[in-house]
Write a protein that holds these residues in place. Structure first.
Motif, mmCIF file in Angstrom:
data_model
loop_
_atom_site.group_PDB
_atom_site.id
_atom_site.type_symbol
_atom_site.label_atom_id
_atom_site.label_comp_id
_atom_site.label_asym_id
_atom_site.label_seq_id
_atom_site.Cartn_x
_atom_site.Cartn_y
_atom_site.Cartn_z
ATOM 1 N N LYS A 139 -19.009 18.983 -27.274
ATOM 2 C CA LYS A 139 -18.508 20.130 -27.187
ATOM 3 C C LYS A 139 -18.812 21.120 -26.122
ATOM 4 O O LYS A 139 -18.026 21.711 -25.088
ATOM 5 N N CYS A 140 -20.328 21.108 -25.820
ATOM 6 C CA CYS A 140 -20.900 21.796 -24.820
ATOM 7 C C CYS A 140 -20.429 21.311 -23.311
ATOM 8 O O CYS A 140 -20.013 22.095 -22.442
ATOM 9 N N SER A 141 -20.432 20.059 -23.489
ATOM 10 C CA SER A 141 -19.884 19.350 -21.951
ATOM 11 C C SER A 141 -18.499 19.778 -21.505
ATOM 12 O O SER A 141 -18.319 20.056 -20.388
ATOM 13 N N LYS A 142 -17.600 19.692 -22.650
ATOM 14 C CA LYS A 142 -16.120 19.969 -22.262
ATOM 15 C C LYS A 142 -15.974 21.424 -22.037
ATOM 16 O O LYS A 142 -15.474 21.787 -21.077
ATOM 17 N N ALA A 144 -18.228 23.467 -20.763
ATOM 18 C CA ALA A 144 -18.692 23.701 -19.247
ATOM 19 C C ALA A 144 -17.751 23.466 -18.230
ATOM 20 O O ALA A 144 -17.699 24.152 -17.391
ATOM 21 N N ALA A 145 -17.066 22.404 -18.565
ATOM 22 C CA ALA A 145 -16.163 21.936 -17.600
ATOM 23 C C ALA A 145 -14.944 23.069 -17.670
ATOM 24 O O ALA A 145 -14.374 23.524 -16.527
ATOM 25 N N ARG A 146 -14.624 23.657 -18.847
ATOM 26 C CA ARG A 146 -13.368 24.540 -18.873
ATOM 27 C C ARG A 146 -13.849 25.776 -18.308
ATOM 28 O O ARG A 146 -12.964 26.685 -17.476
ATOM 29 N N ILE A 147 -15.114 26.374 -18.396
ATOM 30 C CA ILE A 147 -15.511 27.435 -18.085
ATOM 31 C C ILE A 147 -15.787 27.462 -16.452
ATOM 32 O O ILE A 147 -15.565 28.415 -15.724
ATOM 33 N N GLU A 148 -16.193 26.538 -15.957
ATOM 34 C CA GLU A 148 -15.816 26.182 -14.213
ATOM 35 C C GLU A 148 -14.502 26.424 -14.020
ATOM 36 O O GLU A 148 -14.388 27.135 -13.042
ATOM 37 N N LYS A 149 -13.680 25.962 -14.784
ATOM 38 C CA LYS A 149 -12.216 26.237 -14.343
ATOM 39 C C LYS A 149 -11.676 27.785 -14.327
ATOM 40 O O LYS A 149 -11.003 28.262 -13.567
ATOM 41 N N TYR A 150 -12.357 27.927 -15.530
ATOM 42 C CA TYR A 150 -11.778 29.622 -16.014
ATOM 43 C C TYR A 150 -12.410 30.345 -15.009
ATOM 44 O O TYR A 150 -11.943 31.460 -14.442
ATOM 45 N N SER A 151 -13.753 30.112 -14.461
ATOM 46 C CA SER A 151 -14.388 31.061 -13.645
ATOM 47 C C SER A 151 -13.637 31.303 -11.996
ATOM 48 O O SER A 151 -13.536 32.144 -11.379
ATOM 49 N N GLU A 152 -12.910 30.049 -11.760
ATOM 50 C CA GLU A 152 -12.292 30.041 -10.648
ATOM 51 C C GLU A 152 -10.886 31.024 -10.821
ATOM 52 O O GLU A 152 -10.584 31.695 -9.846
ATOM 53 N N TRP A 153 -10.336 30.686 -11.952
ATOM 54 C CA TRP A 153 -9.219 31.607 -12.152
ATOM 55 C C TRP A 153 -9.543 33.185 -12.027
ATOM 56 O O TRP A 153 -8.549 33.810 -11.579
ATOM 57 N N ILE A 154 -10.617 33.330 -12.940
ATOM 58 C CA ILE A 154 -11.067 34.620 -12.991
ATOM 59 C C ILE A 154 -11.033 35.305 -11.453
ATOM 60 O O ILE A 154 -10.814 36.211 -11.148
ATOM 61 N N SER A 155 -12.116 34.389 -10.583
ATOM 62 C CA SER A 155 -12.153 35.086 -9.266
ATOM 63 C C SER A 155 -10.929 35.278 -8.467
ATOM 64 O O SER A 155 -10.656 36.168 -7.509
#
Length: 258
Positions: A139-142, A144-155
């Motif tokens: 769960k944490c690994s998946k 982390a990958a989603r948050i990485e993507k979300y952070s780009e969208w937020i930026s």
């Protein structure tokens, strides 16, 4: 600026991951509420506003609702990009629809919403258990990958819903959410095994709503201040595993995000 609430560390971890990517300041909601009056913050030009917190019974935790009701954001405009990210063990229901209503009541808005699935921490029902270690890691690994993507969208100030609502989200946030908050959100079922308790006082320190006092030999007492969320911060953080919530939590272990 990222405002977060976390009981067992999942949402804190998510907020810190976002902050590392976006370089935004992180504010602990529980700390902000310890004072009296409005929770006032000044935004810089173009600064984004984020809310990160766990799903509680498919609804917004009461501490987050209280914070929003007291929140005053200087330089907040219609153009201020505002988002929310919720952590959940399985599904979020219609929590973001409810959050949007709470924000609208204080003239804030919601441009984007996200969820990530994190290790389970709720053990207040007979059929609710913590995840096994491998499932925790997955769960944490998946996430982390989603948050990485979300952070780009937020930026990029990208809008829209990116949610794990689950099946029948209206039913869960509506009927079941109402039952949960009416009958299962209470400090009345907490107790301590005084033979295990060392009187360290950590339970009182981690309680986000100040509902615990340690008096007799340092053993915790729940004060019934009406603010308990059954977030289980006290239970999960106890070094001696001496706290339980009725018989439902017996033998189910503890979880804190490392």
């Amino acid at each position: 600026m990222i405002f977060y609430f976390s009981a067992t560390g999942n949402s804190k971890w998510a907020a810190q991951m976002l902050a590392a990517k976006t370089c935004d300041k992180v504010v602990d909601i529980a700390d902000a509420l310890r004072g009296e009056g409005a929770c006032e913050f000044a935004l810089k030009a173009g600064e984004k506003v984020g809310f990160v917190f766990p799903v509680h019974g498919w609804r917004v935790p009461s501490i987050v609702r209280e914070f929003i009701s007291r929140l005053s954001l200087i330089h907040y405009h219609e153009s201020t990009y505002t988002y929310a990210l919720c952590t959940c063990g399985d599904s979020a229901g219609e929590i973001m629809k409810l959050l949007a209503g709470h924000l609208k009541a204080v003239k804030l808005h919601l441009n984007a919403s996200f969820t990530v699935i994190m290790p389970e921490s709720y053990i207040g029902l007979p059929f609710m258990y913590l995840d096994k270690p491998q499932k925790e890691r997955d769960k944490c690994s998946k996430s982390a990958a989603r948050i990485e993507k979300y952070s780009e969208w937020i930026s990029e100030s990208r809008g829209g819903e990116h949610l794990d609502k689950g099946a029948m989200p209206g039913f869960y946030s509506g009927f079941l959410g109402g039952f949960f908050h009416s009958h299962l959100v209470t400090d009345k079922h907490f107790s301590v095994d005084t033979n295990k308790c060392t009187g360290c006082g950590k339970c009182a320190k981690v309680c986000p709503v100040g509902d615990i006092e340690c008096q007799n030999a340092g053993h915790p007492e729940w004060m019934g201040n009406g603010r308990c969320m059954t977030c289980y911060a006290c239970l999960h953080h106890c070094p001696a595993n001496a706290i339980k919530w009725g018989w439902f939590s017996s033998g189910k272990g503890q979880y804190v995000k490392k």
